[in-house]
Design an enzyme around this catalytic site. Structure first.
Site, PDB file in Angstrom:
ATOM      1  N   ALA A  42      27.891  10.884   3.806  1.00 48.79           N
ATOM      2  CA  ALA A  42      29.344  10.853   3.983  1.00 48.79           C
ATOM      3  C   ALA A  42      29.710  10.688   5.453  1.00 48.79           C
ATOM      4  CB  ALA A  42      29.953  12.134   3.418  1.00 48.79           C
TER       5      ALA A  42
ATOM      6  N   TYR B  98      27.860   9.363   7.740  1.00 48.83           N
ATOM      7  CA  TYR B  98      27.471   8.003   8.123  1.00 48.83           C
ATOM      8  C   TYR B  98      28.550   7.008   7.674  1.00 48.83           C
ATOM      9  CZ  TYR B  98      24.726   3.690   8.259  1.00 48.83           C
ATOM     10  OH  TYR B  98      24.278   2.417   8.506  1.00 48.83           O
ATOM     11  N   ASP B  99      28.965   7.143   6.418  1.00 50.62           N
ATOM     12  CA  ASP B  99      29.977   6.231   5.885  1.00 50.62           C
ATOM     13  C   ASP B  99      31.270   6.316   6.686  1.00 50.62           C
ATOM     14  OD1 ASP B  99      28.175   5.534   4.000  1.00 50.62           O
ATOM     15  OD2 ASP B  99      29.056   6.734   2.380  1.00 50.62           O
TER      16      ASP B  99
ATOM     17  N   LYS C 194      -3.432  -3.554   6.678  1.00 49.29           N
ATOM     18  CA  LYS C 194      -2.970  -4.914   6.430  1.00 49.29           C
ATOM     19  C   LYS C 194      -1.953  -4.828   5.304  1.00 49.29           C
ATOM     20  CE  LYS C 194      -4.662  -9.617   5.893  1.00 49.29           C
ATOM     21  NZ  LYS C 194      -3.805 -10.096   4.819  1.00 49.29           N
TER      22      LYS C 194
ATOM     23  N   GLU D  66       5.553  -7.652   9.212  1.00 49.09           N
ATOM     24  CA  GLU D  66       5.529  -7.900   7.774  1.00 49.09           C
ATOM     25  C   GLU D  66       6.808  -7.399   7.123  1.00 49.09           C
ATOM     26  OE1 GLU D  66       2.726  -9.377   7.300  1.00 49.09           O
ATOM     27  OE2 GLU D  66       2.288  -9.335   5.149  1.00 49.09           O
TER      28      GLU D  66
ATOM     29  N   LYS E 195     -11.260  -6.681   4.143  1.00 53.74           N
ATOM     30  CA  LYS E 195     -10.512  -6.734   2.893  1.00 53.74           C
ATOM     31  C   LYS E 195     -11.040  -5.712   1.893  1.00 53.74           C
ATOM     32  CE  LYS E 195      -7.709  -9.613   1.884  1.00 53.74           C
ATOM     33  NZ  LYS E 195      -7.634 -11.085   1.886  1.00 53.74           N
TER      34      LYS E 195
ATOM     35  N   CYS F 140       0.871   2.702 -39.639  1.00 54.24           N
ATOM     36  CA  CYS F 140      -0.063   3.292 -38.679  1.00 54.24           C
ATOM     37  C   CYS F 140      -1.437   2.663 -38.870  1.00 54.24           C
ATOM     38  CB  CYS F 140      -0.138   4.801 -38.888  1.00 54.24           C
ATOM     39  SG  CYS F 140      -1.461   5.561 -37.932  1.00 54.24           S
TER      40      CYS F 140
HETATM   41  S1  IVH Z   1      -2.076  -9.720  12.676  1.00 53.69           S
HETATM   42  C1  IVH Z   1      -3.423 -13.827  14.265  1.00 53.69           C
HETATM   43  N1  IVH Z   1      -1.688  -7.430  11.522  1.00 53.69           N
HETATM   44  O1  IVH Z   1      -1.871 -10.876   7.278  1.00 53.69           O
HETATM   45  C2  IVH Z   1      -3.205 -12.926  13.158  1.00 53.69           C
HETATM   46  N2  IVH Z   1      -1.371  -9.380  10.232  1.00 53.69           N
HETATM   47  O2  IVH Z   1      -3.972 -12.919   7.156  1.00 53.69           O
HETATM   48  C3  IVH Z   1      -1.909 -12.262  13.218  1.00 53.69           C
HETATM   49  N3  IVH Z   1      -0.676  -8.941   7.930  1.00 53.69           N
HETATM   50  O3  IVH Z   1       0.060 -13.607   8.245  1.00 53.69           O
HETATM   51  C4  IVH Z   1      -1.773 -11.334  12.116  1.00 53.69           C
HETATM   52  N4  IVH Z   1      -0.595  -6.764   8.107  1.00 53.69           N
HETATM   53  O4  IVH Z   1       1.239 -11.641   7.104  1.00 53.69           O
HETATM   54  C5  IVH Z   1      -1.686  -8.761  11.366  1.00 53.69           C
HETATM   55  N5  IVH Z   1      -1.357  -5.306  10.648  1.00 53.69           N
HETATM   56  C6  IVH Z   1      -1.343  -6.637  10.506  1.00 53.69           C
HETATM   57  C7  IVH Z   1      -0.988  -7.251   9.293  1.00 53.69           C
HETATM   58  C8  IVH Z   1      -1.036  -8.630   9.185  1.00 53.69           C
HETATM   59  C9  IVH Z   1      -0.407  -7.803   7.309  1.00 53.69           C
HETATM   60  C10 IVH Z   1      -0.614 -10.278   7.305  1.00 53.69           C
HETATM   61  C11 IVH Z   1       0.282 -11.233   8.028  1.00 53.69           C
HETATM   62  C12 IVH Z   1      -0.589 -12.376   8.413  1.00 53.69           C
HETATM   63  C13 IVH Z   1      -1.721 -12.253   7.473  1.00 53.69           C
HETATM   64  C14 IVH Z   1      -2.957 -12.827   8.095  1.00 53.69           C
END
Ligand code: IVH
Length: 697
Positions: free
Chosen positions: A45, A47-48, A126, A187, A328, A422
């Protein structure tokens, strides 16, 4: 200056100008606290009210409106298409590594090419979303662009502006100078829960579902109408800087991230400097273990050389920099084919459709079945037998079908039959008005009994060691157990004659079953499998009524007195005990000597000790106890265990990866204690704590 001609700006009184500035600064701060820190310090509230005041002033003095005003996040008209954007510094991609050995090999190359013996690395999650570039000129967000092919992206400025975590303007703290041009790369992603909620809503509206949070984030950002983007729960986290002009750029990657943080730009969580490859590997494993507990999807760990000059010098092969790589995780989603759909019957009689799959390996396990939840879900997915589907398996959770791929149909697919009978006992199935589930109404259906028995014996219920799924199913199939109480009147002579049941095994099983008669009342209530009565509600019922007789006599109104009990739970408990068959069952349990009351002696509730009468909250993962064990022991020590932190909370016990309750406790100044403290205080309360990890059945 006296003879300067009056300008439009002069119309604005200086105090209004100052107030508008102040409002924008405040709104920026509250936005940051709410969206980035997840720790608001003002109510919605308040904030609004600030937003409203700002809007009013801007209406009165439109000349004050600038694109970086928080009132300007939404409202841009739909675009015809996206303009293209050239990335001055290309947005590269990352090479992949899949094992410790590959991490070492990658690092070896860095050591070799750099000629150094010591190199600092940074690890960060990532995030599984889409990469965007944000351009700030003189501290104002002027452009947002997708990565595209790395060289040319799309101009999504008006969409990016709707993401509340992204500052439209930078407010540097005292003494911090911002570069004239600053490009932030990161991201755009969605939290898993937000994604699931979005899909639920789309399902209800009959809209196609997103297969995963990444697709949802990408689909939401690349909307021609920014108002649609604004309605989606998008988030942003920075992971790099690009263009930087006007000041000296940071020397290391971590300094760059720290700098962005100072500007209140959200950055990837938990980035860490590692000084050796071993540390890097350890971090990668740590992330992998936490993966399923994260609020967002991470598909790996990015490893980067910290020293930016070295990173540059290492150069690029193809489109991949040598100074960074991605470790990965094994995929937890794969595509496969649905060969058939069968229906399994649970203890409440609920029929659950199960997809029989072309076997597929996910995260090191061969998956052959996946749940489809209910017939509405089948409709929502638009699933046909024979379809290619995306199957997800996370940790120990049951694999589920999350999307179909209709593009891969060849015309041989057929619809899923909804069972009118069933599949186990052939009783006519029923689906109640307004409910998504279909039920087998036959209480004697063997499938129901099997599932009830499994639940009854399970670890958090009566905890009957040795009575696993196989044996309990067998006992039902052979008619040794025809109802739950039969468990306490098993013909052991007959069991001894079965194959694989030696005297020792039978004796142990017999003892375990006997011992279960004396479980706490709450566990017994949970074991009964009453609809809506999970462990927590069972505990509340046991605490409140303390004996089965008082509970069975309770009216709906009395049940509603229990804090946290709504009409659905109250109704379900009430009806359970009105059913003559259930009352008969309870009487049999009583005759057989099953405990159905709280221990009368208030020994269970010490009035002394460090926890007596205290209100406590648990957050995070404990090493030595499960959450429900910890709750039970805390209660025995006289503590009230509650779900949320307030000023009334005496302590918060935080395990690994605590959540927002931790932040809340910090804000309120509630003492935060660790697992060691918890165990110590329990011991001091005279409670025996079995800390060794318990044997799995
Ligand atoms: S660094 C030169 N850091 O992964 C590389 N990328 O496979 C610059 N991504 O296009 C990317 N988390 O969309 C980086 N902590 C992170 C990341 C990240 C996700 C994604 C990003 C990038 C892709 C590369």
């Amino acid at each position: 200056m006296a003879d300067r001609p009056p300008t439009v700006q002069d119309r604005v009184p200086p105090e209004v100008r100052a107030r508008v500035e102040e409002l924008r600064r405040l709104i920026h701060r509250y936005n940051y606290e709410y969206y980035v820190l997840n720790a608001p310090t003002v109510s919605d509230a308040e904030y609004d009210a600030l937003m409203l005041e700002l809007r009013r002033l801007e209406e009165q003095y439109p000349e004050l409106i600038t694109p970086d005003s928080p009132t300007q996040r939404v409202g841009a008209p739909p675009a015809e298409g996206f303009a293209t954007v050239q990335h001055e510094i290309p947005m590269l991609s990352l090479g992949n590594v899949f094992s410790d050995a590959e991490i070492r090999a990658w690092a070896e190359r860095v050591y070799r090419l750099s000629g150094r013996h010591e190199v600092e690395f940074v690890t960060e999650p990532k995030l599984d979303g889409l990469a965007v570039s944000l351009l700030y000129r003189d501290g104002v967000l002027v452009r947002g662009a997708t990565r595209g092919d790395g060289y040319t992206g799309e101009d999504v400025t008006n969409n990016v502006r709707t993401i509340r975590m992204i500052p439209l303007r930078l407010y540097p703290p005292e003494g911090v100078q911002i570069p004239r041009i600053l490009e932030v790369r990161g991201e755009v992603y969605m939290k898993i829960r937000d994604f699931e909620k979005l899909n639920r809503e789309r399902g209800e509206q009959g809209l196609p579902l997103f297969a995963n949070p990444r697709n949802a984030a990408a689909g939401s950002l690349r909307q021609l109408d920014p108002n649609v983007t604004a309605s989606r729960p998008l988030r942003f986290a920075a992971w790099d800087i690009g263009l930087w002009e006007g000041t000296e750029p940071p020397a290391t990657h971590v300094q760059a991230l720290d700098f962005l943080r100072q500007l209140q730009i959200p950055v990837v969580p938990d980035y860490r400097v590692c000084r050796t490859v071993d540390e890097v590997i350890e971090e990668c494993h740590r992330w992998q273990e936490r993966r399923d507990q994260l609020e967002f999807e991470a598909d790996g760990v990015v490893i980067k050389v910290n020293d930016r000059a070295l990173y540059q010098a290492l150069g690029v092969v193809g489109r991949e920099p040598r100074g960074a790589t991605a470790y990965k995780f094994p995929a937890h989603e794969k595509t496969t084919i649905v060969r058939d759909v069968i229906w399994s019957v649970g203890r409440t009689g609920k029929l659950t459709p199960v997809a029989i799959l072309e076997p597929v390996e996910i995260g090191g396990v061969i998956v052959e079945r996946a749940t489809l939840h209910n017939e509405e879900e089948i409709k929502r997915l638009g699933l046909l037998i024979g379809d290619a589907v995306v199957v997800q398996r996370r940790g120990d959770v049951i694999p589920k079908v999350v999307a179909t791929i209709p593009q891969r149909r060849d015309g041989d697919e057929r619809p899923v039959d909804i069972p009118q009978h069933c599949p186990v006992c052939s009783a006519h199935t029923i689906r109640l008005e307004g409910e998504v589930d279909r039920y087998c109404p036959n209480p004697n259906c063997p499938a129901r009994l099997k599932a009830s028995l499994r639940h009854f014996a399970s670890r958090n219920a009566m905890d009957i060691e040795g009575l696993g799924e196989k044996i309990s199913d067998l006992f039902v199939d052979l008619g040794i157990v025809r109802s739950l109480p039969d468990l306490y009147e098993i013909d052991w002579q007959r069991v001894l004659q079965l194959e694989g049941f030696g005297p020792k095994k039978v004796e142990n099983l017999q003892k375990a079953i006997e011992a279960s008669k004396n479980r706490p009342f709450a566990r017994f209530l949970f074991a009964l499998g009453i609809r809506h009565v999970g462990e927590r509600n069972a505990q509340l019922l046991a605490d409140h009524f303390r004996s089965i007789d008082r509970l069975m006599a309770a009216t709906i109104d009395e049940l509603l007195q229990i804090p946290g009990f709504g009409p659905a739970v109250a109704q379900s408990v009430y009806e359970f005990f009105r059913e003559p068959k259930n009352r008969e069952m309870i009487e049999r349990f009583r005759k057989l000597g099953v405990r159905m009351a709280e221990e009368e002696a208030p020994a269970a509730m010490p009035v002394q000790g460090p926890l007596a009468g205290k209100t406590v909250v648990l957050t995070g993962r404990l090493e030595s106890l499960t959450r429900s064990q910890a709750e039970e022991l805390l209660r025995r020590a006289g503590a009230h265990v509650t779900d949320s932190v307030s000023r009334k909370t005496d302590f918060v016990f935080a395990g690994a990866d605590p959540g927002s309750k931790y932040v809340r406790a910090q804000q309120l100044g509630v003492p935060i204690l660790g697992e060691e403290d918890l165990l110590r205080m329990l011991r001091e309360s005279g409670i025996e704590v079995e800390t060794a990890a318990r044997s799995e059945r």
